[in-house]
Write an enzyme that holds these catalytic residues in place. Structure first.
Site, PDB file in Angstrom:
ATOM      1  N   TYR A 130       0.859  -1.194   0.000  1.00 49.00           N
ATOM      2  CA  TYR A 130       0.000   0.000   0.000  1.00 49.00           C
ATOM      3  C   TYR A 130       0.883   1.227   0.000  1.00 49.00           C
ATOM      4  O   TYR A 130       1.851   1.295   0.766  1.00 49.00           O
ATOM      5  CB  TYR A 130      -0.911  -0.006   1.233  1.00 49.00           C
ATOM      6  CG  TYR A 130      -1.757   1.230   1.368  1.00 49.00           C
ATOM      7  CD1 TYR A 130      -2.796   1.499   0.473  1.00 49.00           C
ATOM      8  CD2 TYR A 130      -1.517   2.160   2.389  1.00 49.00           C
ATOM      9  CE1 TYR A 130      -3.577   2.636   0.598  1.00 49.00           C
ATOM     10  CE2 TYR A 130      -2.302   3.297   2.517  1.00 49.00           C
ATOM     11  CZ  TYR A 130      -3.330   3.533   1.621  1.00 49.00           C
ATOM     12  OH  TYR A 130      -4.095   4.670   1.751  1.00 49.00           O
ATOM     13  N   LYS A 165       4.626   9.618   8.527  1.00 46.44           N
ATOM     14  CA  LYS A 165       4.381   9.203   9.919  1.00 46.44           C
ATOM     15  C   LYS A 165       5.401   9.771  10.913  1.00 46.44           C
ATOM     16  O   LYS A 165       5.267  10.897  11.333  1.00 46.44           O
ATOM     17  CB  LYS A 165       4.277   7.685   9.981  1.00 46.44           C
ATOM     18  CG  LYS A 165       3.156   7.186   9.017  1.00 46.44           C
ATOM     19  CD  LYS A 165       2.584   5.869   9.371  1.00 46.44           C
ATOM     20  CE  LYS A 165       1.676   5.332   8.274  1.00 46.44           C
ATOM     21  NZ  LYS A 165       0.272   5.316   8.603  1.00 46.44           N
ATOM     22  N   ASP A 204       9.391   2.562  -0.067  1.00 43.32           N
ATOM     23  CA  ASP A 204       8.358   3.323   0.642  1.00 43.32           C
ATOM     24  C   ASP A 204       8.544   3.068   2.135  1.00 43.32           C
ATOM     25  O   ASP A 204       8.157   2.025   2.650  1.00 43.32           O
ATOM     26  CB  ASP A 204       6.969   2.891   0.159  1.00 43.32           C
ATOM     27  CG  ASP A 204       5.866   3.686   0.844  1.00 43.32           C
ATOM     28  OD1 ASP A 204       6.182   4.476   1.769  1.00 43.32           O
ATOM     29  OD2 ASP A 204       4.690   3.520   0.468  1.00 43.32           O
TER      30      ASP A 204
HETATM   31  N1  PMP Z   1       2.889   4.338   2.221  1.00 42.81           N
HETATM   32  C1  PMP Z   1       2.758   3.478   3.242  1.00 42.81           C
HETATM   33  C2  PMP Z   1       3.708   2.328   3.354  1.00 42.81           C
HETATM   34  C3  PMP Z   1       1.756   3.672   4.196  1.00 42.81           C
HETATM   35  O1  PMP Z   1       1.627   2.804   5.201  1.00 42.81           O
HETATM   36  C4  PMP Z   1       0.882   4.777   4.056  1.00 42.81           C
HETATM   37  C5  PMP Z   1      -0.222   5.047   5.060  1.00 42.81           C
HETATM   38  N2  PMP Z   1      -0.536   4.085   5.957  1.00 42.81           N
HETATM   39  C6  PMP Z   1       1.063   5.648   2.985  1.00 42.81           C
HETATM   40  C7  PMP Z   1       2.075   5.409   2.084  1.00 42.81           C
HETATM   41  C8  PMP Z   1       0.177   6.842   2.810  1.00 42.81           C
HETATM   42  O2  PMP Z   1       0.457   7.799   3.769  1.00 42.81           O
HETATM   43  P1  PMP Z   1      -0.649   8.893   4.169  1.00 42.81           P
HETATM   44  O3  PMP Z   1      -1.743   8.158   4.874  1.00 42.81           O
HETATM   45  O4  PMP Z   1       0.109   9.848   5.044  1.00 42.81           O
HETATM   46  O5  PMP Z   1      -1.116   9.534   2.909  1.00 42.81           O
END
Ligand code: PMP
Length: 405
Positions: A143, A243, A215
């Protein structure tokens, strides 16, 4: 503190009239209605009726120092009093950029953006511009936020995590702009990279002229101070953070090789902009969080996580764990990729989540999300809570005859 009962139910009744499904992010919904939260300190969170829980959700990852760390709160308040935002550069962003770049060798240059979704979107767009290719390779069960590129099945092909053969077969085609992957998967439960997998991906992406995007929105600064992929010995071309680097406020980053980042306007022609990019209040929270983390002993967090994992492992169920994050899967089989993670039914975990609420323990409502531990959690509490959790999980899995000791 004793509060009124039923506040969450009443709030949700109003919310479902105005928000689709009653919430502003789908993971926040669970049946019959989610608990509304009103406060948090350290490892505790308080619902709208004043009930207190020990928090192992930690806002889906940012709160590695726990809720409302006094130094973070002070830093944010100070900045707010000076002026909330300017639409001009401010000093804090320089230091934050230097800390991230200085602790990740692969990040020669970076951009600060408001969310992880934007960070991954820009990284993917940049990879397309750099390679002149349009297709994306990603992991099954991976994701990368709600950016249309990573969500579009027509643009993104999937391979299984930890399969070197699948990655090599796809990459050999030489048609992908990027292979985007979480170096430890965190959105189908926790799935860790096996020995040699990330290096094999690095080699195959390099050979095929594909941009490797790590990521690290979850993993960055989570298991140690810097990028997880680098700790595993790999230098990606581009990385995304979120985060933790925002310390609980909206902030994320994408960055990497200077020869790729030089495309970004105004240095180059790649459009990336944002009213809220490097927002001073988020920068203050992120900066103070990283300052604290830079002198924190991650082995403490590692120890708490080991205790938690050992307790859960007594169930005989599959437990994947790393520093500050873990998952329990209601299966005895190993979970080593997205396919095997998603094949595990989520219903028993949801029952565990509900049962733990009664015990004053707040878990993610879904098995696909991670159980997080922060520096604010105490070892003795972690041991006690995960023992309680393990006992409940064992009986739900029909292993109630006692835990393996
Ligand atoms: N990449 C990863 C690996 C994530 O876990 C998340 C959110 N859980 C995102 C991107 C997207 O981040 P955001 O919710 O701050 O848009």
């Amino acid at each position: 503190m004793k509060g009124r009962a039923g506040t969450s139910r009443r709030l949700y009744r109003r919310a479902e009239k105005i928000f689709p499904g009653g919430v502003n992010s789908p993971v926040r919904y669970y049946a019959p209605y989610p608990l509304y939260m009103s406060g948090g300190t350290g490892s505790s969170i308080r619902d709208a009726d004043g009930r207190v829980y020990t928090d192992y959700l930690l806002a889906y990852g940012p709160l590695i120092l726990g809720h409302s760390h006094p130094r973070v709160v002070r830093a944010v308040s100070r900045v707010m009093e000076e002026g909330i935002m300017f639409g001009a550069p401010a000093a804090g962003e320089v230091e934050l950029g230097e800390i991230i770049s200085g602790s990740c060798r692969s990040v020669e240059q970076l951009r600060l953006v408001p969310s992880g979704s934007e960070a991954t979107m820009h990284a993917l767009r940049l990879a397309m511009l750099h390679t002149g290719r349009r297709k994306i390779l990603k992991l099954r069960g991976g994701y990368h936020g709600t950016n249309s590129l990573a969500l579009d099945p027509a643009a993104a092909r999937e391979v299984e995590f930890n399969s070197v053969a699948q990655a090599e077969r796809e990459l050999k085609k030489g048609e992908y702009a990027a292979f985007i992957l979480e170096p430890a998967m965190g959105n189908c439960g926790l799935v860790l990279p096996e020995d040699g997998y990330l290096q094999a991906v690095r080699d195959a992406t390099e050979k095929s002229g594909t941009v490797m995007i790590a990521d690290e929105v979850i993993t960055g600064f989570r298991t140690g101070f810097g990028a997880y992929s680098e700790a595993m010995g790999v230098m990606p071309d581009l990385l995304t953070f979120g985060k933790i680097v925002g310390g609980g406020l909206p902030l994320a980053a994408f960055g990497g090789r200077r020869d790729m980042m030089k495309h970004v306007r105004p240095a180059g022609s790649f459009q990336q902009a944002g009213t809220y990019a490097a927002h001073p209040v988020s920068v203050a929270a992120g900066l103070e969080t990283l300052r604290i983390l830079s002198s924190s002993d991650y082995t403490r967090l590692e120890e708490c996580s080991r205790i938690a994992a050992l307790e859960l492992a007594k169930t005989g169920l599959t437990v994947n764990s790393s520093t500050g994050m873990l998952s329990i899967f209601f299966t005895g089989d190993p979970v080593r990729n997205g396919g095997s993670a998603m094949a595990v039914g989520g219903e028993p975990f949801f029952r565990l989540f509900k049962a733990m609420l009664e015990e004053g323990i707040y878990l993610p409502p879904s098995q696909q999300e991670l159980i997080f531990i922060s520096f604010a959690h105490r070892k003795a509490d972690v041991r006690r809570h995960f023992r309680t959790m393990a006992e409940a999980a064992a009986s739900m899995a029909g292993r109630g005859r006692g835990l393996k000791v």
